[in-house]
Design a protein around this motif. Structure first.
Motif, mmCIF file in Angstrom:
data_model
loop_
_atom_site.group_PDB
_atom_site.id
_atom_site.type_symbol
_atom_site.label_atom_id
_atom_site.label_comp_id
_atom_site.label_asym_id
_atom_site.label_seq_id
_atom_site.Cartn_x
_atom_site.Cartn_y
_atom_site.Cartn_z
ATOM 1 N N LEU A 190 0.803 -1.216 0.000
ATOM 2 C CA LEU A 190 0.000 0.000 0.000
ATOM 3 C C LEU A 190 0.837 1.269 0.000
ATOM 4 O O LEU A 190 0.358 2.332 -0.412
ATOM 5 C CB LEU A 190 -0.942 0.000 1.205
ATOM 6 N N ALA A 191 2.085 1.182 0.450
ATOM 7 C CA ALA A 191 2.948 2.372 0.443
ATOM 8 C C ALA A 191 3.172 2.904 -0.964
ATOM 9 O O ALA A 191 3.514 4.073 -1.149
ATOM 10 C CB ALA A 191 4.279 2.054 1.106
ATOM 11 N N ASP A 192 2.979 2.033 -1.972
ATOM 12 C CA ASP A 192 3.146 2.472 -3.365
ATOM 13 C C ASP A 192 1.989 3.345 -3.835
ATOM 14 O O ASP A 192 2.117 4.045 -4.847
ATOM 15 C CB ASP A 192 3.248 1.260 -4.299
ATOM 16 N N TYR A 193 0.858 3.308 -3.123
ATOM 17 C CA TYR A 193 -0.350 3.959 -3.628
ATOM 18 C C TYR A 193 -0.987 4.948 -2.649
ATOM 19 O O TYR A 193 -1.707 5.851 -3.081
ATOM 20 C CB TYR A 193 -1.403 2.892 -3.983
ATOM 21 N N VAL A 194 -0.763 4.759 -1.357
ATOM 22 C CA VAL A 194 -1.475 5.566 -0.362
ATOM 23 C C VAL A 194 -0.713 6.862 -0.087
ATOM 24 O O VAL A 194 0.485 6.848 0.183
ATOM 25 C CB VAL A 194 -1.663 4.788 0.950
ATOM 26 N N GLY A 195 -1.414 7.980 -0.144
ATOM 27 C CA GLY A 195 -0.834 9.283 0.179
ATOM 28 C C GLY A 195 -1.800 10.389 -0.190
ATOM 29 O O GLY A 195 -2.627 10.228 -1.088
ATOM 30 N N VAL A 196 -1.723 11.490 0.517
ATOM 31 C CA VAL A 196 -2.593 12.634 0.230
ATOM 32 C C VAL A 196 -1.756 13.905 0.226
ATOM 33 O O VAL A 196 -0.723 13.993 0.902
ATOM 34 C CB VAL A 196 -3.727 12.776 1.275
ATOM 35 N N ASN A 197 -2.176 14.884 -0.564
ATOM 36 C CA ASN A 197 -1.557 16.201 -0.511
ATOM 37 C C ASN A 197 -2.621 17.218 -0.130
ATOM 38 O O ASN A 197 -3.679 17.271 -0.725
ATOM 39 C CB ASN A 197 -0.874 16.558 -1.829
ATOM 40 N N ILE A 198 -2.338 17.976 0.908
ATOM 41 C CA ILE A 198 -3.303 18.926 1.465
ATOM 42 C C ILE A 198 -2.804 20.339 1.142
ATOM 43 O O ILE A 198 -1.727 20.735 1.595
ATOM 44 C CB ILE A 198 -3.451 18.730 2.986
ATOM 45 N N PRO A 199 -3.552 21.084 0.348
ATOM 46 C CA PRO A 199 -3.074 22.387 -0.137
ATOM 47 C C PRO A 199 -3.183 23.494 0.913
ATOM 48 O O PRO A 199 -3.956 24.437 0.778
ATOM 49 C CB PRO A 199 -3.978 22.661 -1.347
ATOM 50 N N VAL A 200 -2.406 23.370 1.960
ATOM 51 C CA VAL A 200 -2.286 24.404 2.991
ATOM 52 C C VAL A 200 -0.855 24.929 2.934
ATOM 53 O O VAL A 200 0.095 24.157 3.088
ATOM 54 C CB VAL A 200 -2.586 23.832 4.389
ATOM 55 N N ASP A 201 -0.694 26.211 2.693
ATOM 56 C CA ASP A 201 0.647 26.775 2.548
ATOM 57 C C ASP A 201 1.225 27.117 3.922
ATOM 58 O O ASP A 201 1.468 28.279 4.251
ATOM 59 C CB ASP A 201 0.609 28.008 1.648
ATOM 60 N N LEU A 202 1.435 26.084 4.713
ATOM 61 C CA LEU A 202 1.975 26.261 6.058
ATOM 62 C C LEU A 202 3.385 26.828 6.014
ATOM 63 O O LEU A 202 3.786 27.599 6.893
ATOM 64 C CB LEU A 202 1.961 24.922 6.805
#
Length: 238
Positions: A190-202
Motif C-alpha cells: 500500500l505504500a506504493d499507492y497511499v498518500g494525500v496532498n493537502i493544499p495548505v501553505d503552512l
C-alpha cells in the motif's frame, strides 16, 4: 482587563515590556492561527483535494477500495493535526519543559506557546512540526484506520507509519510502513499507492510568523519593536 494591565504598565517599566511582549506575541499567533484555520476549511480547497490522487503508481483496480479508504482516513486525521498545529503555534504536544507562563491557555484543551519569552525566541522548526504531525497521524491512524471493512482481504504489517513533508503551497502525507494487502493471491504494497496532498501553505505562513518575531526581537534590542510600540501607544490612549 485593560485597567489592571495599565497599572502594571505605569508602575514597573521592566514588567511593562515583558507583559507587552507577551500580549503582542499572543496576538500575532492568534492572528496567524485564525488565518490558517480559515485557509484549511475553505471549501474550494476541500474540493480540490478530493479531486487529486497522490502517489507515483496507478492504483490497481482490485486495490482501489482499500486505497481510497486509507487515503480518506489518513487525510481526515492529517487535517485534524494541521488544525491543532495551527491553533497551538506549531505544536501538537506542548513541550513538558514549558511552564504555565510560556503559553496562553485559550481553551480547556488549547494552549498557545509564546514564540518570544523574555528576551529569547522559542520557535518550532519545520522539521519539528513535520515530526509532530507524523506522530499524531501514526497514533490515531493505527487505531482508527482499521481493516475490518475488508474481511475478505488479508493484510500484513497493519501498523501505519506516515511521512510528512511541508513544502511550498502544500503538505504531503504518504504511507511509509510496509503494509501489504493480499487480494485473490495478488499482493499489493500500500505504500506504493497511499498518500494525500493537502493544499495548505503552512510553509508561507510559518515564514511570515518567523519574520514578525525576528523583527520584534531585533527592534526590542534597540527599543524600537514595532508591535510593542503600537501596543504601548494603544494602551496609553485609553
Amino acid at each position: 482587563m485593560i485597567e489592571p494591565f495599565r497599572k502594571t504598565f505605569t508602575k514597573n517599566g521592566t514588567g511593562k515590556r515583558g507583559q507587552v511582549t507577551l500580549f503582542i506575541i499572543a496576538g500575532v499567533v492568534i492572528f496567524i492561527t485564525a488565518f490558517l484555520v480559515g485557509y484549511i476549511q475553505n471549501e474550494n480547497f476541500r474540493q480540490k483535494v478530493e479531486s487529486q490522487l497522490f502517489g507515483a503508481a496507478v492504483v490497481p483496480e482490485q486495490a482501489k477500495g482499500v486505497v481510497i479508504y486509507i487515503n480518506n482516513c489518513v487525510e481526515r486525521i492529517a487535517r485534524d493535526g494541521i488544525e491543532l498545529l495551527g491553533f497551538q503555534g506549531g505544536y501538537i504536544e506542548i513541550p513538558r519543559s514549558f511552564d504555565s507562563r510560556q503559553y496562553l491557555q485559550s481553551g480547556p484543551l488549547i494552549k498557545i506557546p509564546y514564540w518570544i519569552y523574555g528576551s529569547k525566541a522559542v520557535i518550532p522548526s519545520p522539521q519539528q512540526m513535520e515530526l509532530e504531525l507524523e506522530n499524531y497521524i501514526d497514533e490515531r491512524a493505527t487505531a482508527e484506520c482499521d481493516f475490518y471493512e475488508f474481511p475478505d482481504f488479508e493484510f500484513a504489517n497493519e501498523e501505519i507509519i506516515s511521512d510528512v513533508k511541508i513544502i511550498d503551497e502544500e503538505i504531503f502525507v504518504r504511507l511509509e510502513s510496509d503494509i501489504e494487502v493480499n487480494i485473490k493471491d495478488n499482493v499489493y504494497p500500500l505504500a506504493d499507492y497511499v498518500g494525500v496532498n493537502i493544499p495548505v501553505d503552512l510553509k508561507l505562513l510559518y515564514g511570515m510568523a518567523v519574520d514578525i518575531v525576528n523583527r520584534e526581537v531585533r527592534g526590542g534590542r534597540i527599543g524600537n519593536a514595532p508591535f510593542e510600540a503600537a501596543t504601548i501607544e494603544l494602551i496609553a490612549s485609553h
